[in-house]
Design an enzyme around this catalytic site. Structure first.
Site, short mmCIF file in Angstrom:
data_model
loop_
_atom_site.label_atom_id
_atom_site.label_comp_id
_atom_site.label_asym_id
_atom_site.label_seq_id
_atom_site.Cartn_x
_atom_site.Cartn_y
_atom_site.Cartn_z
N CYS A 80 0.77 -1.39 -0.29
CA CYS A 80 -0.17 -0.35 0.15
C CYS A 80 0.97 1.24 0.00
O CYS A 80 2.51 1.36 0.48
CB CYS A 80 -0.42 0.04 1.30
N GLU A 81 0.41 2.42 -1.02
CA GLU A 81 1.14 3.46 -1.03
C GLU A 81 1.29 4.36 0.03
O GLU A 81 2.29 5.39 0.05
CB GLU A 81 1.32 4.28 -2.19
N HIS A 82 0.15 3.94 1.43
CA HIS A 82 0.18 5.02 1.98
C HIS A 82 1.04 4.17 3.42
O HIS A 82 1.72 5.56 4.04
CB HIS A 82 -1.10 4.75 3.12
N HIS A 83 0.96 3.60 3.60
CA HIS A 83 2.34 2.35 4.54
C HIS A 83 3.28 2.10 4.46
O HIS A 83 3.31 1.36 4.98
CB HIS A 83 1.16 1.72 5.44
N GLN A 121 -5.61 -0.65 -4.06
CA GLN A 121 -6.41 -1.36 -4.24
C GLN A 121 -6.85 -0.75 -5.38
O GLN A 121 -7.16 -2.06 -6.50
CB GLN A 121 -6.69 -2.26 -3.40
N HIS A 149 -4.74 -6.25 3.42
CA HIS A 149 -4.17 -4.86 4.19
C HIS A 149 -3.39 -5.33 4.86
O HIS A 149 -4.11 -5.02 6.15
CB HIS A 149 -4.99 -3.79 3.53
N CYS A 151 -1.79 -2.73 6.89
CA CYS A 151 -1.63 -1.65 7.40
C CYS A 151 -3.19 -1.70 8.43
O CYS A 151 -3.66 -0.77 9.38
CB CYS A 151 -1.58 -0.45 6.22
#
Ligand code: ZN
Length: 190
Positions: A80-83, A121, A149, A151
Site C-alpha cells: 500500500c502506498e500509504h504505509h 487497491q 491489507h 496496514c
C-alpha cells in the site's frame, strides 16, 4: 532527482532500524540493510516492467470462441502506498473477446506487473482493466481483487481477517446483466 544507489538504500534501512529502536550494528542485523535493499528490487520489480507489453502478442485464430475467458485466483502481492505494508490477496480477471485472445499466463503477468509497485487497491484494479481494454479491445473486461491489507490487519484499527474487495467492470460485463452475472459467478468460484 538522482536515482539513489544501493548504498543509499542500505543507509536508509539502517536509519529505519534505529528508528524502530534497535542497533543496526548488532550481529543479527549487520546484513539486514543489504538484504532489504535487494528484496526491494524484487518486490518492486513492477517499476522496471511495462505490464502492457505482455498483452502485445495475441492470437486471432479463436475458432469462433465468443464466450468469457476468466482466470481466477491470481496471487497478488503488493504494497500500500500509504504505509508501505504488504497487501496480499487474489485477483480474478476476465474478458469477453472480440477477435483476439492472449495466452492465459499473460493475464497473470499483467496483474503482477502492476501489483509490484506502491499501489492502492482501487487503482491497481483499474490499471489492470484499462490495460486489457486498451490492448485487446474486448467486448468487456472484469477485474475483481480481494486482498488483506497489513496496514489494517496488523496495526491501526487492527481488524484481522478483513478483506477489501474491489471490482472494475467495463463494456458488456458492466452493461449486459447475463454476462455480468456469469463473470461474477465464475470469479467467485465453486
Ligand atoms: Zn495502508
Amino acid at each position: 532527482m538522482a536515482k539513489p544507489t544501493e548504498s543509499d538504500a542500505e543507509a536508509a534501512v539502517r536509519v529505519l532500524i534505529e528508528w524502530a529502536g534497535d542497533d543496526p550494528d548488532r550481529e543479527g542485523l549487520v546484513d539486514t540493510p543489504r538484504r532489504v535493499a535487494r528484496s526491494y528490487r524484487e518486490l518492486f520489480r513492477g517499476y522496471e516492467e511495462d505490464p502492457r507489453s505482455y498483452l502485445a502478442r495475441t492470437f486471432e485464430e479463436v475458432g469462433g470462441y465468443d464466450e468469457l475467458v476468466v482466470l481466477r485466483d491470481i496471487r497478488v502481492v503488493s504494497f500500500c502506498e500509504h504505509h508501505m505494508l504488504p497487501v496480499v490477496g487474489r485477483a480474478h480477471v476476465g474478458y469477453l473477446p472480440t477477435r483476439r485472445v492472449v495466452g492465459i499466463s499473460k493475464l497473470a503477468r499483467v496483474v503482477h506487473g502492476f501489483a509490484r509497485r506502491l499501489q492502492i487497491q482501487e487503482k491497481l484494479t483499474a490499471d489492470i482493466a484499462e490495460a486489457i481494454t486498451d490492448i485487446l479491445e474486448p467486448q468487456g473486461v472484469g477485474v475483481v481483487i480481494e486482498a488483506e491489507h497489513s496496514c489494517m490487519t496488523l496495526r491501526g484499527v487492527n481488524t484481522p481477517g478483513s478483506t477489501l474487495i474491489t471490482s472494475r467492470l467495463t463494456g458488456a460485463l458492466r452493461e449486459d446483466q447475463r454476462t455480468r452475472e456469469e463473470f461474477l459467478r465464475l470469479a467467485r468460484g465453486p
